[in-house]
Design a protein around this motif. Structure first.
Motif, PDB file in Angstrom:
ATOM      1  N   GLY A 148      -7.939  -2.153   0.518  1.00  0.00           N
ATOM      2  CA  GLY A 148      -8.430  -1.084   1.363  1.00  0.00           C
ATOM      3  C   GLY A 148      -7.455   0.073   1.461  1.00  0.00           C
ATOM      4  O   GLY A 148      -7.853   1.238   1.461  1.00  0.00           O
ATOM      5  N   ARG A 149      -6.161  -0.238   1.527  1.00  0.00           N
ATOM      6  CA  ARG A 149      -5.152   0.820   1.622  1.00  0.00           C
ATOM      7  C   ARG A 149      -5.100   1.645   0.334  1.00  0.00           C
ATOM      8  O   ARG A 149      -4.859   2.855   0.375  1.00  0.00           O
ATOM      9  N   GLY A 192     -13.597   5.341   0.604  1.00  0.00           N
ATOM     10  CA  GLY A 192     -14.518   5.454  -0.528  1.00  0.00           C
ATOM     11  C   GLY A 192     -14.928   4.096  -1.068  1.00  0.00           C
ATOM     12  O   GLY A 192     -16.016   3.950  -1.644  1.00  0.00           O
ATOM     13  N   LEU A 193     -14.067   3.098  -0.869  1.00  0.00           N
ATOM     14  CA  LEU A 193     -14.380   1.736  -1.305  1.00  0.00           C
ATOM     15  C   LEU A 193     -15.641   1.223  -0.620  1.00  0.00           C
ATOM     16  O   LEU A 193     -16.501   0.611  -1.268  1.00  0.00           O
ATOM     17  N   PHE A 194     -15.782   1.504   0.677  1.00  0.00           N
ATOM     18  CA  PHE A 194     -16.938   1.006   1.426  1.00  0.00           C
ATOM     19  C   PHE A 194     -18.214   1.746   1.052  1.00  0.00           C
ATOM     20  O   PHE A 194     -19.299   1.177   1.116  1.00  0.00           O
ATOM     21  N   GLU A 195     -18.073   3.009   0.677  1.00  0.00           N
ATOM     22  CA  GLU A 195     -19.254   3.749   0.220  1.00  0.00           C
ATOM     23  C   GLU A 195     -19.804   3.137  -1.073  1.00  0.00           C
ATOM     24  O   GLU A 195     -21.017   2.981  -1.230  1.00  0.00           O
ATOM     25  N   ARG A 196     -18.899   2.784  -1.976  1.00  0.00           N
ATOM     26  CA  ARG A 196     -19.343   2.156  -3.241  1.00  0.00           C
ATOM     27  C   ARG A 196     -19.908   0.768  -2.991  1.00  0.00           C
ATOM     28  O   ARG A 196     -20.933   0.389  -3.578  1.00  0.00           O
ATOM     29  N   GLY A 231      -6.656  -1.677   6.117  1.00  0.00           N
ATOM     30  CA  GLY A 231      -5.899  -0.978   5.084  1.00  0.00           C
ATOM     31  C   GLY A 231      -6.402   0.437   4.875  1.00  0.00           C
ATOM     32  O   GLY A 231      -5.612   1.378   4.763  1.00  0.00           O
ATOM     33  N   ALA A 232      -7.725   0.600   4.849  1.00  0.00           N
ATOM     34  CA  ALA A 232      -8.308   1.929   4.637  1.00  0.00           C
ATOM     35  C   ALA A 232      -7.988   2.867   5.790  1.00  0.00           C
ATOM     36  O   ALA A 232      -7.818   4.070   5.588  1.00  0.00           O
ATOM     37  N   LEU A 233      -7.888   2.316   7.007  1.00  0.00           N
ATOM     38  CA  LEU A 233      -7.573   3.130   8.182  1.00  0.00           C
ATOM     39  C   LEU A 233      -6.068   3.299   8.382  1.00  0.00           C
ATOM     40  O   LEU A 233      -5.637   3.861   9.388  1.00  0.00           O
ATOM     41  N   ARG A 234      -5.290   2.788   7.443  1.00  0.00           N
ATOM     42  CA  ARG A 234      -3.836   2.961   7.455  1.00  0.00           C
ATOM     43  C   ARG A 234      -3.149   2.324   8.667  1.00  0.00           C
ATOM     44  O   ARG A 234      -2.185   2.871   9.200  1.00  0.00           O
ATOM     45  N   MET A 235      -3.656   1.183   9.106  1.00  0.00           N
ATOM     46  CA  MET A 235      -2.972   0.454  10.170  1.00  0.00           C
ATOM     47  C   MET A 235      -1.635  -0.049   9.638  1.00  0.00           C
ATOM     48  O   MET A 235      -1.550  -0.457   8.478  1.00  0.00           O
ATOM     49  N   ARG A 236      -0.596  -0.011  10.432  1.00  0.00           N
ATOM     50  CA  ARG A 236       0.710  -0.478   9.978  1.00  0.00           C
ATOM     51  C   ARG A 236       0.644  -1.957   9.609  1.00  0.00           C
ATOM     52  O   ARG A 236       0.107  -2.765  10.370  1.00  0.00           O
ATOM     53  N   TYR A 237       1.204  -2.296   8.433  1.00  0.00           N
ATOM     54  CA  TYR A 237       1.041  -3.654   7.935  1.00  0.00           C
ATOM     55  C   TYR A 237       1.700  -4.689   8.849  1.00  0.00           C
ATOM     56  O   TYR A 237       1.188  -5.792   9.014  1.00  0.00           O
ATOM     57  N   GLY A 238       2.840  -4.352   9.446  1.00  0.00           N
ATOM     58  CA  GLY A 238       3.509  -5.296  10.340  1.00  0.00           C
ATOM     59  C   GLY A 238       2.616  -5.701  11.499  1.00  0.00           C
ATOM     60  O   GLY A 238       2.514  -6.890  11.837  1.00  0.00           O
ATOM     61  N   ARG A 239       1.974  -4.720  12.124  1.00  0.00           N
ATOM     62  CA  ARG A 239       1.066  -5.011  13.236  1.00  0.00           C
ATOM     63  C   ARG A 239      -0.161  -5.780  12.740  1.00  0.00           C
ATOM     64  O   ARG A 239      -0.637  -6.708  13.393  1.00  0.00           O
ATOM     65  N   PHE A 240      -0.657  -5.351  11.580  1.00  0.00           N
ATOM     66  CA  PHE A 240      -1.819  -6.039  11.012  1.00  0.00           C
ATOM     67  C   PHE A 240      -1.505  -7.505  10.722  1.00  0.00           C
ATOM     68  O   PHE A 240      -2.281  -8.395  11.057  1.00  0.00           O
ATOM     69  N   LEU A 241      -0.353  -7.760  10.096  1.00  0.00           N
ATOM     70  CA  LEU A 241       0.015  -9.122   9.726  1.00  0.00           C
ATOM     71  C   LEU A 241       0.174 -10.008  10.957  1.00  0.00           C
ATOM     72  O   LEU A 241      -0.266 -11.165  10.962  1.00  0.00           O
ATOM     73  N   ALA A 242       0.798  -9.468  12.022  1.00  0.00           N
ATOM     74  CA  ALA A 242       0.979 -10.253  13.245  1.00  0.00           C
ATOM     75  C   ALA A 242      -0.375 -10.635  13.853  1.00  0.00           C
ATOM     76  O   ALA A 242      -0.598 -11.798  14.232  1.00  0.00           O
ATOM     77  N   ALA A 243      -1.286  -9.655  13.935  1.00  0.00           N
ATOM     78  CA  ALA A 243      -2.611  -9.932  14.494  1.00  0.00           C
ATOM     79  C   ALA A 243      -3.416 -10.847  13.577  1.00  0.00           C
ATOM     80  O   ALA A 243      -4.127 -11.748  14.039  1.00  0.00           O
ATOM     81  N   ASN A 244      -3.294 -10.619  12.284  1.00  0.00           N
ATOM     82  CA  ASN A 244      -4.011 -11.419  11.300  1.00  0.00           C
ATOM     83  C   ASN A 244      -3.565 -12.879  11.349  1.00  0.00           C
ATOM     84  O   ASN A 244      -4.386 -13.798  11.405  1.00  0.00           O
ATOM     85  N   ALA A 245      -2.258 -13.095  11.339  1.00  0.00           N
ATOM     86  CA  ALA A 245      -1.724 -14.459  11.324  1.00  0.00           C
ATOM     87  C   ALA A 245      -2.038 -15.199  12.623  1.00  0.00           C
ATOM     88  O   ALA A 245      -2.478 -16.361  12.600  1.00  0.00           O
TER      89      ALA A 245
END
Length: 218
Positions: free
Chosen positions: A76-77, A82-86, A133-147
Motif C-alpha cells: 500500500g505504501r 491508486g492500488l484500490f482503484e485498480r 501504507g497508502a495513507l502513510r501511517m508511521r510503520y512503528g505505530r502500525f506495527l505496534a497496533a498490528n501486533a
C-alpha cells in the motif's frame, strides 16, 4: 474410513501452516476466510484424540497476521490509493468504492486504533495493512497496533473456541443437540446482521460518493 480417522491422519504441523498461510494472505489483502480457518483449527485442538496444540494454533495465526499485514502495508505504501482503484475495478465485492470509503472513514476517526480493532472486523482485516501504507501511517505505530491486535484476536479467539469446544464435548455427552443448534442459529443470525449493517453503511457511502461526483460534473 471414519471422520475421526481422517482428522487423526492430518499432521499438526500442516494445520499450523495452513492457518498461518490463510490468515497471512487475508491480512495481505486477499479475501480469504481467515476467521473460519482459525475457528476450525481451534475446534480441532479441543478434540482430545488429536495432537493439535491450541498454543501453536494461536501462534501460527498471530505470526501470519503480523507478517501478512506488514507485507500489505509495504504494498500500500508503494502503490498508494491508486492500488484500490485498480482492485476495485477487478474485485468490486471486496474493494469497491464503498468498502474503501468506509475503511478510510474508520481510519480518519480512530487512527491507529482502526488497525488494532480492525483485526476483529472482516472488512478491515483485509484492508487495514494496505490502507495504512497508502495513507502513510508511521510503520512503528502500525506495527505496534498490528501486533497487539493480532495477539488479542488470534489468542482470544483460539482460547474461547478451544474451551467452548471442550465444554461442548462434555455437555453434549449428557444433553441433546437442540441447544447447540439454537446457539449456532443465533450465531449465524448475529453474523448476518453485522454483515447487513456493513452493507448498508457501504451503500450509503457509495450514494454519497456518486452524489459528490455528480456535483463536480455540474
Amino acid at each position: 474410513m471414519t471422520v475421526d480417522a481422517i482428522l487423526e491422519s492430518i499432521p499438526p504441523l500442516a494445520v499450523y501452516l495452513i492457518v498461518g498461510l490463510i490468515i497471512g494472505l487475508e491480512s495481505l489483502g486477499i479475501p480469504l476466510p481467515g476467521e473460519i480457518a482459525l475457528v476450525s483449527a481451534a475446534l480441532l485442538a479441543s478434540r482430545h484424540t488429536l495432537d493439535i496444540s491450541p498454543l501453536w494454533v494461536g501462534a501460527a495465526a498471530t505470526i501470519g497476521a503480523i507478517i501478512g499485514d506488514s507485507i500489505g502495508y509495504s504494498i500500500g505504501r508503494r502503490y498508494g490509493m491508486g492500488l484500490f482503484e485498480r482492485l476495485g475495478k477487478r474485485f468490486p465485492k471486496h474493494f469497491g468504492p464503498g468498502h474503501v470509503a468506509l475503511a478510510k472513514q474508520l481510519f480518519a476517526r480512530w487512527g491507529v486504533w482502526a488497525v488494532f480493532f480492525g483485526r476483529f472486523i472482516a472488512l478491515l482485516r483485509i484492508l487495514a495493512g494496505p490502507l495504512a501504507g497508502a495513507l502513510r501511517m508511521r510503520y512503528g505505530r502500525f506495527l505496534a497496533a498490528n501486533a497487539s491486535g493480532a495477539v488479542c484476536w488470534a489468542g482470544g479467539t483460539t482460547a474461547v473456541v478451544y474451551y467452548l469446544g471442550l465444554a461442548a464435548e462434555k455437555w453434549l455427552s449428557r444433553f441433546s443437540w437442540v441447544a447447540l443448534v439454537v446457539a449456532i442459529i443465533v450465531g449465524i443470525g448475529m453474523t448476518l446482521l453485522l454483515r447487513e449493517r456493513t452493507r448498508n453503511l457501504i451503500a450509503q457511502l457509495e450514494d454519497e460518493h456518486d452524489w459528490e461526483t455528480l456535483r463536480k460534473h455540474d
